[in-house]
Structures are given as structure tokens and as C-alpha cells.
Design an enzyme around this catalytic site. Structure first.
Site, PDB file in Angstrom:
ATOM      1  N   ASN A  14     165.498  73.306 -16.723  1.00 38.67           N
ATOM      2  CA  ASN A  14     164.834  74.204 -17.685  1.00 38.67           C
ATOM      3  C   ASN A  14     163.319  74.062 -17.614  1.00 38.67           C
ATOM      4  O   ASN A  14     162.598  75.057 -17.750  1.00 38.67           O
ATOM      5  CB  ASN A  14     165.341  73.949 -19.109  1.00 38.67           C
ATOM      6  CG  ASN A  14     166.647  74.670 -19.382  1.00 38.67           C
ATOM      7  OD1 ASN A  14     166.670  75.893 -19.512  1.00 38.67           O
ATOM      8  ND2 ASN A  14     167.741  73.917 -19.436  1.00 38.67           N
ATOM      9  N   HIS A 106     169.947  74.894 -26.431  1.00 33.75           N
ATOM     10  CA  HIS A 106     171.232  74.208 -26.615  1.00 33.75           C
ATOM     11  C   HIS A 106     172.304  74.964 -25.823  1.00 33.75           C
ATOM     12  O   HIS A 106     172.346  76.198 -25.877  1.00 33.75           O
ATOM     13  CB  HIS A 106     171.592  74.163 -28.102  1.00 33.75           C
ATOM     14  CG  HIS A 106     172.855  73.400 -28.362  1.00 33.75           C
ATOM     15  ND1 HIS A 106     172.897  72.012 -28.379  1.00 33.75           N
ATOM     16  CD2 HIS A 106     174.118  73.819 -28.577  1.00 33.75           C
ATOM     17  CE1 HIS A 106     174.141  71.618 -28.611  1.00 33.75           C
ATOM     18  NE2 HIS A 106     174.909  72.697 -28.733  1.00 33.75           N
TER      19      HIS A 106
HETATM   20  C1  GAR Z   1     170.686  71.784 -20.673  1.00 32.57           C
HETATM   21  O1  GAR Z   1     171.950  72.347 -20.460  1.00 32.57           O
HETATM   22  C2  GAR Z   1     170.354  71.792 -22.157  1.00 32.57           C
HETATM   23  O2  GAR Z   1     170.863  72.906 -22.825  1.00 32.57           O
HETATM   24  C3  GAR Z   1     171.064  70.552 -22.606  1.00 32.57           C
HETATM   25  O3  GAR Z   1     170.777  69.603 -21.618  1.00 32.57           O
HETATM   26  C4  GAR Z   1     170.697  70.293 -20.356  1.00 32.57           C
HETATM   27  C5  GAR Z   1     169.435  69.856 -19.662  1.00 32.57           C
HETATM   28  O4  GAR Z   1     169.406  70.350 -18.356  1.00 32.57           O
HETATM   29  N1  GAR Z   1     170.602  70.139 -23.894  1.00 32.57           N
HETATM   30  C6  GAR Z   1     171.403  69.667 -24.824  1.00 32.57           C
HETATM   31  O5  GAR Z   1     172.594  69.486 -24.657  1.00 32.57           O
HETATM   32  C7  GAR Z   1     170.708  69.325 -26.155  1.00 32.57           C
HETATM   33  N2  GAR Z   1     171.663  69.260 -27.218  1.00 32.57           N
HETATM   34  P1  GAR Z   1     168.069  70.365 -17.523  1.00 32.57           P
HETATM   35  O6  GAR Z   1     167.501  68.939 -17.591  1.00 32.57           O
HETATM   36  O7  GAR Z   1     168.487  70.729 -16.138  1.00 32.57           O
HETATM   37  O8  GAR Z   1     167.139  71.356 -18.140  1.00 32.57           O
END
Ligand code: GAR
Length: 203
Positions: A14, A106
């Protein structure tokens, strides 16, 4: 103009999606700081290679975290915070200082499948176990409670009968990568206002 501090705990897809949206001109912002809760997070390594300042709060005493964060946010002139897979609760002093200026992404349709312990794969496993036929991603403002702040944007994806948590995570992640920069751009354009815990977008 948003000067965003992006908070990460892991891989950082992200964070990279926000960076790409800025490079492509879809998001009027700059990333002035990356805060990581883990020293060797992929996201932090990527940010360092990009020349973005990185602050790790991994070894900071819990009682000191708010002060360290507020100092760094001030030093790097951050006026907005994006939580991109950050797995720690934001200290209430930081929430108060950045009221309605912190967004979290989320990987489910809040208010379902949120709260303590609901992160990453736990979310997708819970969605599949529930028998829900849709899931999706939510971008919301952050307040003092996990996953409870006013919702800014949501998008759905189908849950297929033979989905594993990995399959669903991949489908949801793709959505996250578009709605998070889009939601940030609404703030960059000053098109958001909040009343009675509801978010309204000015057309
Ligand atoms: C993402 O899917 C985000 O939505 C989740 O962690 C992942 C991070 O991925 N966040 C949560 O679950 C917060 N409750 P990334 O490091 O590749 O962006």
C-alpha cells in the site's frame, strides 16, 4: 498539499501504491516520512532505497512512543498520516493532534471483521469461515478505537466458494491499492467533511 507520513509494519504494497499514485499525478501529495513498527520490514527497506526518511518505533519504550512520533512528524512537516498495514494502536496524543487527518486501510467491509486481532490473514480467514459472499476494503478515519472511525470509502469483491485466505487477500489487496490513494486525494482536494461520525464528500 498533503505531506503524508505513511505508517507500516510489513511488506508495504500500500505504501508503494500511494507512491505510484503520486508519481502518476493521481494524488497531489508527497511522502515525507515512513514510520515502521518493525526494523526489517520490507516497506522500510524500500523507503530507504527511495530516499524517504524512515523512523522505526520498534525499540521505543511504549511510554515514549507518542512523544517520539509527534517530534518526528513535526520535524518532517507531516500534516497527514496514512496507516498502511500498521499493526499498532496509534497513541491517543497523536490521534488528538491529527484529528480527522489519519486514514487507515482495512482488508474487509467494516464494521464487520474489525477490531483487536483482526489483521492480515485473520480477517480473510474469518470472512471465509462466516460464509459471507462479499468482502472488500475499507478506508476510514482513525480515532481512539481499533477499526471504529468514520468510513471514507469502501469497495466490494466477491468471495468465491473455493477461495483460500490467500486468494481473497490478493483480490482485496488490489482494491486497497486503488481506494487508498483515491481517498487520500479527496483530502488533498479538501473535499471531505465529517459530521456526527459520518463522512461527506463534497462533489
Ligand atoms: C493490508 O492488507 C492492510 O489492509 C492490512 O495489512 C495489509 C498490509 O499490506 N491491514 C490490516 O489488517 C489492519 N487491520 P501491505 O504491507 O502490503 O500494504
Amino acid at each position: 498539499m498533503l505531506n503524508i507520513a505513511v505508517f507500516v509494519s510489513g511488506r508495504g504494497s500500500n505504501l508503494r501504491a500511494i507512491h505510484t499514485a503520486i508519481e502518476d499525478g493521481r494524488l497531489q501529495a508527497s511522502i515525507t516520512l515512513v514510520v515502521t513498527s518493525r526494523d526489517r520490514a520490507g516497506a522500510a527497506e524500500w523507503a530507504e532505497a527511495e530516499g524517504i526518511p524512515v523512523l522505526s518505533v520498534h525499540h521505543v519504550q511504549p511510554s515514549e512512543v507518542a512523544k517520539v512520533l509527534l517530534e518526528a512528524l513535526g520535524q518532517h512537516q507531516a500534516n497527514f498520516i496514512a496507516l498502511a498495514g500498521f499493526l499498532k494502536l496509534i497513541p491517543s496524543e497523536v490521534v488528538a493532534a491529527f484529528r480527522n487527518r489519519i486514514l487507515n486501510v482495512h482488508p474487509a467491509l467494516l464494521p464487520a471483521f474489525g477490531g483487536t486481532g483482526m489483521y492480515g490473514h485473520h480477517v480473510h480467514e474469518a470472512v471465509i469461515a462466516s460464509g459471507a459472499k462479499v468482502s472488500g476494503a475499507t478506508v476510514h478515519l482513525v480515532d481512539e478505537e481499533y477499526d471504529r472511525g468514520p468510513i471514507v470509502a469502501q469497495r466490494c469483491v466477491p468471495v468465491q466458494d473455493d477461495d483460500t485466505a490467500d486468494d481473497l487477500a490478493a483480490r482485496v489487496l488490489e482494491i486497497e491499492h486503488s481506494i487508498f490513494p483515491e481517498a487520500l486525494e479527496l483530502f488533498a482536494q479538501n473535499r471531505i467533511f465529517v459530521r456526527d461520525r459520518r463522512v461527506f464528500v463534497i462533489k
